[in-house]
Design a protein around this motif. Structure first.
Motif, PDB file in Angstrom:
ATOM      1  N   LEU A  20       3.872  13.591  -2.065  1.00 45.47           N
ATOM      2  CA  LEU A  20       3.000  13.803  -3.219  1.00 45.47           C
ATOM      3  C   LEU A  20       2.301  15.143  -3.110  1.00 45.47           C
ATOM      4  O   LEU A  20       2.030  15.631  -2.012  1.00 45.47           O
ATOM      5  CB  LEU A  20       1.911  12.726  -3.281  1.00 45.47           C
ATOM      6  CG  LEU A  20       2.311  11.272  -3.330  1.00 45.47           C
ATOM      7  CD1 LEU A  20       1.091  10.407  -3.146  1.00 45.47           C
ATOM      8  CD2 LEU A  20       2.967  10.971  -4.649  1.00 45.47           C
ATOM      9  N   PHE A  21       1.978  15.718  -4.251  1.00 45.45           N
ATOM     10  CA  PHE A  21       1.098  16.874  -4.330  1.00 45.45           C
ATOM     11  C   PHE A  21      -0.218  16.386  -4.918  1.00 45.45           C
ATOM     12  O   PHE A  21      -0.269  16.011  -6.081  1.00 45.45           O
ATOM     13  CB  PHE A  21       1.694  17.975  -5.218  1.00 45.45           C
ATOM     14  CG  PHE A  21       2.864  18.684  -4.593  1.00 45.45           C
ATOM     15  CD1 PHE A  21       2.658  19.675  -3.652  1.00 45.45           C
ATOM     16  CD2 PHE A  21       4.158  18.356  -4.943  1.00 45.45           C
ATOM     17  CE1 PHE A  21       3.723  20.336  -3.072  1.00 45.45           C
ATOM     18  CE2 PHE A  21       5.227  19.007  -4.366  1.00 45.45           C
ATOM     19  CZ  PHE A  21       5.010  20.002  -3.422  1.00 45.45           C
ATOM     20  N   VAL A  22      -1.269  16.384  -4.097  1.00 49.48           N
ATOM     21  CA  VAL A  22      -2.591  15.945  -4.548  1.00 49.48           C
ATOM     22  C   VAL A  22      -3.505  17.157  -4.599  1.00 49.48           C
ATOM     23  O   VAL A  22      -3.207  18.205  -4.024  1.00 49.48           O
ATOM     24  CB  VAL A  22      -3.178  14.866  -3.616  1.00 49.48           C
ATOM     25  CG1 VAL A  22      -2.285  13.651  -3.593  1.00 49.48           C
ATOM     26  CG2 VAL A  22      -3.382  15.387  -2.211  1.00 49.48           C
ATOM     27  N   HIS A  23      -4.645  17.018  -5.294  1.00 46.87           N
ATOM     28  CA  HIS A  23      -5.614  18.107  -5.316  1.00 46.87           C
ATOM     29  C   HIS A  23      -5.984  18.481  -3.890  1.00 46.87           C
ATOM     30  O   HIS A  23      -6.000  17.637  -2.996  1.00 46.87           O
ATOM     31  CB  HIS A  23      -6.865  17.715  -6.099  1.00 46.87           C
ATOM     32  CG  HIS A  23      -6.671  17.745  -7.583  1.00 46.87           C
ATOM     33  ND1 HIS A  23      -6.292  18.869  -8.266  1.00 46.87           N
ATOM     34  CD2 HIS A  23      -6.796  16.775  -8.516  1.00 46.87           C
ATOM     35  CE1 HIS A  23      -6.206  18.607  -9.549  1.00 46.87           C
ATOM     36  NE2 HIS A  23      -6.504  17.327  -9.732  1.00 46.87           N
ATOM     37  N   HIS A  24      -6.321  19.743  -3.689  1.00 39.17           N
ATOM     38  CA  HIS A  24      -6.565  20.285  -2.353  1.00 39.17           C
ATOM     39  C   HIS A  24      -7.615  19.473  -1.599  1.00 39.17           C
ATOM     40  O   HIS A  24      -8.704  19.216  -2.105  1.00 39.17           O
ATOM     41  CB  HIS A  24      -7.007  21.738  -2.465  1.00 39.17           C
ATOM     42  CG  HIS A  24      -7.266  22.393  -1.158  1.00 39.17           C
ATOM     43  ND1 HIS A  24      -6.281  22.555  -0.218  1.00 39.17           N
ATOM     44  CD2 HIS A  24      -8.383  22.913  -0.621  1.00 39.17           C
ATOM     45  CE1 HIS A  24      -6.786  23.162   0.840  1.00 39.17           C
ATOM     46  NE2 HIS A  24      -8.069  23.381   0.616  1.00 39.17           N
ATOM     47  N   ILE A  25      -7.258  19.050  -0.392  1.00 39.93           N
ATOM     48  CA  ILE A  25      -8.169  18.325   0.492  1.00 39.93           C
ATOM     49  C   ILE A  25      -8.650  19.310   1.547  1.00 39.93           C
ATOM     50  O   ILE A  25      -7.851  19.899   2.268  1.00 39.93           O
ATOM     51  CB  ILE A  25      -7.456  17.136   1.167  1.00 39.93           C
ATOM     52  CG1 ILE A  25      -6.867  16.210   0.114  1.00 39.93           C
ATOM     53  CG2 ILE A  25      -8.431  16.383   2.061  1.00 39.93           C
ATOM     54  CD1 ILE A  25      -5.956  15.153   0.680  1.00 39.93           C
ATOM     55  N   ALA A  30      -1.909  20.500   9.117  1.00 36.97           N
ATOM     56  CA  ALA A  30      -0.558  19.962   9.021  1.00 36.97           C
ATOM     57  C   ALA A  30      -0.300  19.034  10.207  1.00 36.97           C
ATOM     58  O   ALA A  30      -0.677  19.318  11.338  1.00 36.97           O
ATOM     59  CB  ALA A  30       0.461  21.099   9.004  1.00 36.97           C
ATOM     60  N   GLY A  31       0.310  17.887   9.927  1.00 38.27           N
ATOM     61  CA  GLY A  31       0.616  16.922  10.973  1.00 38.27           C
ATOM     62  C   GLY A  31      -0.442  15.860  11.173  1.00 38.27           C
ATOM     63  O   GLY A  31      -0.193  14.857  11.839  1.00 38.27           O
ATOM     64  N   LYS A  32      -1.633  16.034  10.630  1.00 44.97           N
ATOM     65  CA  LYS A  32      -2.708  15.044  10.773  1.00 44.97           C
ATOM     66  C   LYS A  32      -2.501  13.911   9.771  1.00 44.97           C
ATOM     67  O   LYS A  32      -1.857  14.081   8.740  1.00 44.97           O
ATOM     68  CB  LYS A  32      -4.080  15.683  10.544  1.00 44.97           C
ATOM     69  CG  LYS A  32      -4.410  16.794  11.495  1.00 44.97           C
ATOM     70  CD  LYS A  32      -4.718  16.249  12.870  1.00 44.97           C
ATOM     71  CE  LYS A  32      -5.117  17.400  13.774  1.00 44.97           C
ATOM     72  NZ  LYS A  32      -5.482  16.955  15.098  1.00 44.97           N
ATOM     73  N   VAL A  61      -1.719   5.097   4.337  1.00 41.75           N
ATOM     74  CA  VAL A  61      -1.767   6.071   5.422  1.00 41.75           C
ATOM     75  C   VAL A  61      -0.757   7.165   5.106  1.00 41.75           C
ATOM     76  O   VAL A  61       0.420   6.887   4.885  1.00 41.75           O
ATOM     77  CB  VAL A  61      -1.447   5.415   6.776  1.00 41.75           C
ATOM     78  CG1 VAL A  61      -1.478   6.450   7.885  1.00 41.75           C
ATOM     79  CG2 VAL A  61      -2.426   4.294   7.068  1.00 41.75           C
ATOM     80  N   CYS A  62      -1.247   8.416   5.072  1.00 40.55           N
ATOM     81  CA  CYS A  62      -0.404   9.562   4.742  1.00 40.55           C
ATOM     82  C   CYS A  62      -0.482  10.604   5.841  1.00 40.55           C
ATOM     83  O   CYS A  62      -1.487  10.711   6.540  1.00 40.55           O
ATOM     84  CB  CYS A  62      -0.842  10.205   3.431  1.00 40.55           C
ATOM     85  SG  CYS A  62      -0.742   9.125   2.012  1.00 40.55           S
ATOM     86  N   GLU A  63       0.577  11.402   5.944  1.00 41.58           N
ATOM     87  CA  GLU A  63       0.595  12.525   6.870  1.00 41.58           C
ATOM     88  C   GLU A  63       0.607  13.803   6.057  1.00 41.58           C
ATOM     89  O   GLU A  63       1.346  13.920   5.076  1.00 41.58           O
ATOM     90  CB  GLU A  63       1.837  12.471   7.760  1.00 41.58           C
ATOM     91  CG  GLU A  63       1.922  13.621   8.740  1.00 41.58           C
ATOM     92  CD  GLU A  63       3.199  13.590   9.557  1.00 41.58           C
ATOM     93  OE1 GLU A  63       3.535  14.634  10.124  1.00 41.58           O
ATOM     94  OE2 GLU A  63       3.859  12.542   9.619  1.00 41.58           O
ATOM     95  N   VAL A  64      -0.210  14.782   6.460  1.00 42.44           N
ATOM     96  CA  VAL A  64      -0.292  16.047   5.745  1.00 42.44           C
ATOM     97  C   VAL A  64       0.923  16.890   6.119  1.00 42.44           C
ATOM     98  O   VAL A  64       1.135  17.207   7.291  1.00 42.44           O
ATOM     99  CB  VAL A  64      -1.598  16.796   6.090  1.00 42.44           C
ATOM    100  CG1 VAL A  64      -1.630  18.149   5.407  1.00 42.44           C
ATOM    101  CG2 VAL A  64      -2.796  15.964   5.699  1.00 42.44           C
ATOM    102  N   VAL A  65       1.730  17.249   5.119  1.00 42.70           N
ATOM    103  CA  VAL A  65       2.904  18.087   5.344  1.00 42.70           C
ATOM    104  C   VAL A  65       2.511  19.552   5.256  1.00 42.70           C
ATOM    105  O   VAL A  65       2.832  20.351   6.137  1.00 42.70           O
ATOM    106  CB  VAL A  65       4.017  17.758   4.319  1.00 42.70           C
ATOM    107  CG1 VAL A  65       5.206  18.672   4.499  1.00 42.70           C
ATOM    108  CG2 VAL A  65       4.426  16.298   4.438  1.00 42.70           C
ATOM    109  N   GLN A  97       0.118  18.899   0.124  1.00 44.30           N
ATOM    110  CA  GLN A  97       1.307  18.052   0.101  1.00 44.30           C
ATOM    111  C   GLN A  97       1.200  17.014   1.205  1.00 44.30           C
ATOM    112  O   GLN A  97       0.987  17.351   2.373  1.00 44.30           O
ATOM    113  CB  GLN A  97       2.570  18.875   0.297  1.00 44.30           C
ATOM    114  CG  GLN A  97       3.838  18.068   0.139  1.00 44.30           C
ATOM    115  CD  GLN A  97       5.091  18.903   0.312  1.00 44.30           C
ATOM    116  OE1 GLN A  97       5.033  20.015   0.800  1.00 44.30           O
ATOM    117  NE2 GLN A  97       6.206  18.353  -0.096  1.00 44.30           N
ATOM    118  N   VAL A  98       1.304  15.738   0.828  1.00 42.59           N
ATOM    119  CA  VAL A  98       1.226  14.652   1.789  1.00 42.59           C
ATOM    120  C   VAL A  98       2.463  13.764   1.670  1.00 42.59           C
ATOM    121  O   VAL A  98       3.085  13.699   0.609  1.00 42.59           O
ATOM    122  CB  VAL A  98      -0.048  13.790   1.591  1.00 42.59           C
ATOM    123  CG1 VAL A  98      -1.294  14.585   1.852  1.00 42.59           C
ATOM    124  CG2 VAL A  98      -0.104  13.175   0.219  1.00 42.59           C
TER     125      VAL A  98
END
Length: 105
Positions: A20-25, A30-32, A61-65, A97-98
């Motif tokens: 997914l592309f979400v609003h900037h967090i 990356a990897g967290k 639960v998502c991983e930040v790409v 991107q997550v």
């Protein structure tokens, strides 16, 4: 199994393995992993749980790409005819991107 989750004011349909592309967090790397607990609906093989307003105990639960992805440039052009008045602006939205690792319900 899928879920409807609210991430920074937007609702997304998520499944395991989906990107997914979400609003900037802010403040992510990356990897967290990131957890979202505003799950509005969960569908587990036809058994639908609808929250009021959220489903208790459910989370995604998502991983930040990629922590910062810039979207396409949007041009904003304003003009008043016969007045010699023109204004041109543009901006690029920032996304994170997550990838969805698991849906816990």
């Amino acid at each position: 199994m899928y879920a409807i989750v609210e991430i920074q004011g937007q609702q997304f349909k998520v499944e395991q393995g989906k990107k997914l592309f979400v609003h900037h967090i802010k403040d992510v790397e990356a990897g967290k992993t990131v957890e979202f607990d505003k799950v509005l609906l969960v569908d587990a093989d036809g058994a639908v749980k609808v929250g009021a307003p959220t489903v208790e105990g459910a989370k995604v639960v998502c991983e930040v790409v990629n922590p910062l992805v810039k979207g396409d440039k949007v041009i904003v052009f304003k003009m008043k005819r016969r007045k010699d008045s023109r204004k041109r602006n543009g901006h690029r939205e920032q996304f994170t991107q997550v990838e969805v690792k698991s849906v816990i319900a």
